[in-house]
Design a protein around this motif. Sequence first.
Motif, PDB file in Angstrom:
ATOM      1  N   THR A 105      32.426  53.998  56.360  1.00  0.00           N
ATOM      2  CA  THR A 105      33.743  53.526  55.966  1.00  0.00           C
ATOM      3  C   THR A 105      33.608  52.703  54.694  1.00  0.00           C
ATOM      4  O   THR A 105      32.582  52.084  54.437  1.00  0.00           O
ATOM      5  N   LEU A 106      34.655  52.721  53.937  1.00  0.00           N
ATOM      6  CA  LEU A 106      34.657  51.952  52.694  1.00  0.00           C
ATOM      7  C   LEU A 106      35.051  50.514  52.995  1.00  0.00           C
ATOM      8  O   LEU A 106      35.987  50.261  53.747  1.00  0.00           O
ATOM      9  N   THR A 107      34.347  49.590  52.378  1.00  0.00           N
ATOM     10  CA  THR A 107      34.672  48.175  52.552  1.00  0.00           C
ATOM     11  C   THR A 107      35.714  47.766  51.527  1.00  0.00           C
ATOM     12  O   THR A 107      35.937  48.460  50.529  1.00  0.00           O
ATOM     13  N   ALA A 108      36.312  46.615  51.768  1.00  0.00           N
ATOM     14  CA  ALA A 108      37.316  46.100  50.823  1.00  0.00           C
ATOM     15  C   ALA A 108      36.680  45.858  49.458  1.00  0.00           C
ATOM     16  O   ALA A 108      37.305  46.110  48.421  1.00  0.00           O
ATOM     17  N   GLU A 109      35.419  45.399  49.438  1.00  0.00           N
ATOM     18  CA  GLU A 109      34.733  45.152  48.177  1.00  0.00           C
ATOM     19  C   GLU A 109      34.533  46.449  47.389  1.00  0.00           C
ATOM     20  O   GLU A 109      34.686  46.476  46.165  1.00  0.00           O
ATOM     21  N   GLN A 110      34.174  47.521  48.103  1.00  0.00           N
ATOM     22  CA  GLN A 110      33.970  48.814  47.439  1.00  0.00           C
ATOM     23  C   GLN A 110      35.282  49.328  46.857  1.00  0.00           C
ATOM     24  O   GLN A 110      35.321  49.853  45.744  1.00  0.00           O
ATOM     25  N   ILE A 111      36.350  49.162  47.604  1.00  0.00           N
ATOM     26  CA  ILE A 111      37.673  49.617  47.127  1.00  0.00           C
ATOM     27  C   ILE A 111      38.092  48.804  45.906  1.00  0.00           C
ATOM     28  O   ILE A 111      38.549  49.355  44.901  1.00  0.00           O
ATOM     29  N   LEU A 112      37.913  47.470  45.976  1.00  0.00           N
ATOM     30  CA  LEU A 112      38.263  46.624  44.827  1.00  0.00           C
ATOM     31  C   LEU A 112      37.412  46.961  43.609  1.00  0.00           C
ATOM     32  O   LEU A 112      37.923  47.023  42.480  1.00  0.00           O
ATOM     33  N   ALA A 113      36.107  47.192  43.815  1.00  0.00           N
ATOM     34  CA  ALA A 113      35.231  47.555  42.698  1.00  0.00           C
ATOM     35  C   ALA A 113      35.660  48.881  42.083  1.00  0.00           C
ATOM     36  O   ALA A 113      35.668  49.034  40.850  1.00  0.00           O
ATOM     37  N   SER A 114      36.056  49.821  42.927  1.00  0.00           N
ATOM     38  CA  SER A 114      36.516  51.123  42.433  1.00  0.00           C
ATOM     39  C   SER A 114      37.803  50.971  41.623  1.00  0.00           C
ATOM     40  O   SER A 114      37.934  51.537  40.539  1.00  0.00           O
ATOM     41  N   HIS A 115      38.740  50.181  42.138  1.00  0.00           N
ATOM     42  CA  HIS A 115      39.993  49.953  41.404  1.00  0.00           C
ATOM     43  C   HIS A 115      39.729  49.247  40.082  1.00  0.00           C
ATOM     44  O   HIS A 115      40.330  49.581  39.062  1.00  0.00           O
TER      45      HIS A 115
ATOM     46  N   ALA B  67      36.987  49.338  38.276  1.00  0.00           N
ATOM     47  CA  ALA B  67      36.375  50.305  37.353  1.00  0.00           C
ATOM     48  C   ALA B  67      37.429  51.261  36.799  1.00  0.00           C
ATOM     49  O   ALA B  67      37.414  51.590  35.612  1.00  0.00           O
ATOM     50  N   ASN B  68      38.352  51.698  37.652  1.00  0.00           N
ATOM     51  CA  ASN B  68      39.414  52.611  37.197  1.00  0.00           C
ATOM     52  C   ASN B  68      40.334  51.936  36.185  1.00  0.00           C
ATOM     53  O   ASN B  68      40.741  52.548  35.193  1.00  0.00           O
ATOM     54  N   ILE B  69      40.658  50.663  36.405  1.00  0.00           N
ATOM     55  CA  ILE B  69      41.523  49.931  35.467  1.00  0.00           C
ATOM     56  C   ILE B  69      40.808  49.743  34.133  1.00  0.00           C
ATOM     57  O   ILE B  69      41.405  49.926  33.067  1.00  0.00           O
ATOM     58  N   GLU B  70      39.511  49.407  34.186  1.00  0.00           N
ATOM     59  CA  GLU B  70      38.752  49.250  32.946  1.00  0.00           C
ATOM     60  C   GLU B  70      38.694  50.571  32.175  1.00  0.00           C
ATOM     61  O   GLU B  70      38.827  50.594  30.953  1.00  0.00           O
ATOM     62  N   THR B  71      38.512  51.660  32.899  1.00  0.00           N
ATOM     63  CA  THR B  71      38.499  52.980  32.264  1.00  0.00           C
ATOM     64  C   THR B  71      39.848  53.284  31.630  1.00  0.00           C
ATOM     65  O   THR B  71      39.923  53.749  30.490  1.00  0.00           O
ATOM     66  N   LEU B  72      40.936  52.997  32.359  1.00  0.00           N
ATOM     67  CA  LEU B  72      42.283  53.239  31.843  1.00  0.00           C
ATOM     68  C   LEU B  72      42.523  52.446  30.557  1.00  0.00           C
ATOM     69  O   LEU B  72      43.008  52.992  29.565  1.00  0.00           O
ATOM     70  N   PHE B  73      42.162  51.149  30.564  1.00  0.00           N
ATOM     71  CA  PHE B  73      42.356  50.346  29.357  1.00  0.00           C
ATOM     72  C   PHE B  73      41.469  50.831  28.212  1.00  0.00           C
ATOM     73  O   PHE B  73      41.884  50.814  27.046  1.00  0.00           O
ATOM     74  N   GLY B  74      40.262  51.267  28.520  1.00  0.00           N
ATOM     75  CA  GLY B  74      39.381  51.803  27.481  1.00  0.00           C
ATOM     76  C   GLY B  74      39.971  53.053  26.853  1.00  0.00           C
ATOM     77  O   GLY B  74      39.968  53.216  25.630  1.00  0.00           O
ATOM     78  N   LEU B  75      40.504  53.942  27.692  1.00  0.00           N
ATOM     79  CA  LEU B  75      41.101  55.182  27.175  1.00  0.00           C
ATOM     80  C   LEU B  75      42.378  54.883  26.400  1.00  0.00           C
ATOM     81  O   LEU B  75      42.647  55.511  25.370  1.00  0.00           O
ATOM     82  N   THR B  76      43.157  53.914  26.884  1.00  0.00           N
ATOM     83  CA  THR B  76      44.384  53.536  26.165  1.00  0.00           C
ATOM     84  C   THR B  76      44.028  52.989  24.788  1.00  0.00           C
ATOM     85  O   THR B  76      44.681  53.318  23.791  1.00  0.00           O
ATOM     86  N   SER B  77      42.977  52.190  24.735  1.00  0.00           N
ATOM     87  CA  SER B  77      42.522  51.649  23.447  1.00  0.00           C
ATOM     88  C   SER B  77      42.104  52.777  22.512  1.00  0.00           C
ATOM     89  O   SER B  77      42.445  52.769  21.325  1.00  0.00           O
ATOM     90  N   LYS B  78      41.366  53.766  23.030  1.00  0.00           N
ATOM     91  CA  LYS B  78      40.949  54.909  22.201  1.00  0.00           C
ATOM     92  C   LYS B  78      42.163  55.691  21.713  1.00  0.00           C
ATOM     93  O   LYS B  78      42.207  56.149  20.571  1.00  0.00           O
TER      94      LYS B  78
END
Length: 182
Positions: free
Chosen positions: A2-12, A14-25
Amino acid sequence: MTLTAEQILASHKANIETLFGLTSKAFEGVEKIVELNLTASKAALSEANAHAQSLLSVKDAQELLALQSGLLQPLAEKTAAYSRHLYDIATSTSAEFSKNFEGQAADAQKKFMGLVDSAAKNAPAGSESAVAIMKSSVSAANNALESVQKAVKQATEMAEANFNAVANTAANAAKTAAPRKR
């Protein structure tokens, strides 16, 4: 597994950082296009002014024809250069998105396969055939995704080659056509 809350938060996160990186590009690409258009517009305005001044000093029809034919070659070359520069901006921005997407897809596939393997190990007795079918389906989906990525990459490379061929042909045609008119 099962996924822990920490894993879910880390995944979110990472996804937000990726989104902002792509938006910047994406904004960088738009900035480059705006800068290219401003530069091209300023140059066109300056050249139009110079051409208008030249037209005012024309003394006969032969001089007018020479002036007009002398304008065609540089215009064709500048148009080809502008198109090539615009294409380079679009291609580099697209490459950033593709590279990021491929990395994210590979990471997601690896994590999902880990979950499938973990579920297979913890599956109840007698479910081996269902697990095998699930693993086979996931493998087939991964193969299909890889095929699509390869096809997109090949299509992009072919489009780039075609664009370069057309741009070179247009530039060469302009170079050979201009001297004949004189």
